[in-house]
Design a protein around this motif. Structure first.
Motif, short mmCIF file in Angstrom:
data_model
loop_
_atom_site.label_atom_id
_atom_site.label_comp_id
_atom_site.label_asym_id
_atom_site.label_seq_id
_atom_site.Cartn_x
_atom_site.Cartn_y
_atom_site.Cartn_z
N PHE A 50 1.50 -3.54 5.28
CA PHE A 50 1.33 -3.02 3.93
C PHE A 50 2.60 -2.27 3.51
O PHE A 50 2.91 -1.22 4.02
N THR A 71 -0.62 -10.24 7.81
CA THR A 71 -0.66 -10.57 6.39
C THR A 71 0.16 -9.52 5.64
O THR A 71 -0.02 -8.33 5.87
N ILE A 73 1.11 -7.40 2.39
CA ILE A 73 0.53 -6.90 1.15
C ILE A 73 1.46 -5.84 0.58
O ILE A 73 1.95 -4.99 1.34
N GLU A 78 -4.62 -5.52 -3.81
CA GLU A 78 -4.83 -6.62 -2.88
C GLU A 78 -5.36 -6.15 -1.53
O GLU A 78 -5.92 -6.94 -0.77
N LEU A 79 -5.18 -4.87 -1.22
CA LEU A 79 -5.49 -4.38 0.12
C LEU A 79 -6.96 -4.53 0.47
O LEU A 79 -7.31 -5.11 1.50
N GLU A 82 -7.96 -8.13 0.89
CA GLU A 82 -7.49 -8.75 2.14
C GLU A 82 -8.26 -8.23 3.35
O GLU A 82 -8.55 -8.98 4.28
#
Length: 127
Positions: A50, A71, A73, A78-79, A82
């Motif tokens: 992140f 992933t 971010i 979006e966190l 996800e």
């Protein structure tokens, strides 16, 4: 911004705690490009990288997202999506773990408990 505060309401912030115990008990790790992500990868945890500051991470060697072990971010919006995706979509979390295994094989070789012996031999044989 309301969504951001709703997200914060779901986050527990701890102080003066044992980070290794938290890592072992965690189902998911959210980090930037720190060594903690590498430790999480070695424990085969799904990871979200992140970038909350949106700084240019470039080709930092600890960018696990570039190794497909995390992933990436960079949006608060979006966190949560996800996080839910990883927990609800078994294949997503599983594929991150599968990539972790490949990276562990590549970078954590000779993890056989004999590191001290190899270092000792190296130091004594050179003299």
């Amino acid at each position: 911004m309301v969504g951001f505060f709703a997200l914060l309401a779901k986050i527990l912030i701890l102080y003066d705690t044992n980070i290794e115990e938290l890592l072992a008990a965690s189902d998911l790790i959210i980090t930037d490009y720190s060594n903690f992500g590498i430790e999480a990868m070695l424990m085969n945890k799904p990871i979200i990288s992140f970038n909350f500051t949106k700084e240019d991470w470039g080709d930092h060697p600890q960018r696990l997202d570039q190794l497909n072990a995390a992933t990436y971010i960079d949006q608060y919006e979006e966190l949560e999506k996800e996080i839910n995706n990883i927990f609800e979509n078994y294949n997503k979390g599983y594929s991150l773990k599968e990539n972790n295994i490949e990276i562990i094989r590549k970078f954590n070789f000779e993890n056989d408990g004999n590191a001290c012996n190899r270092i000792y031999r190296y130091l004594t044989e050179k003299n």
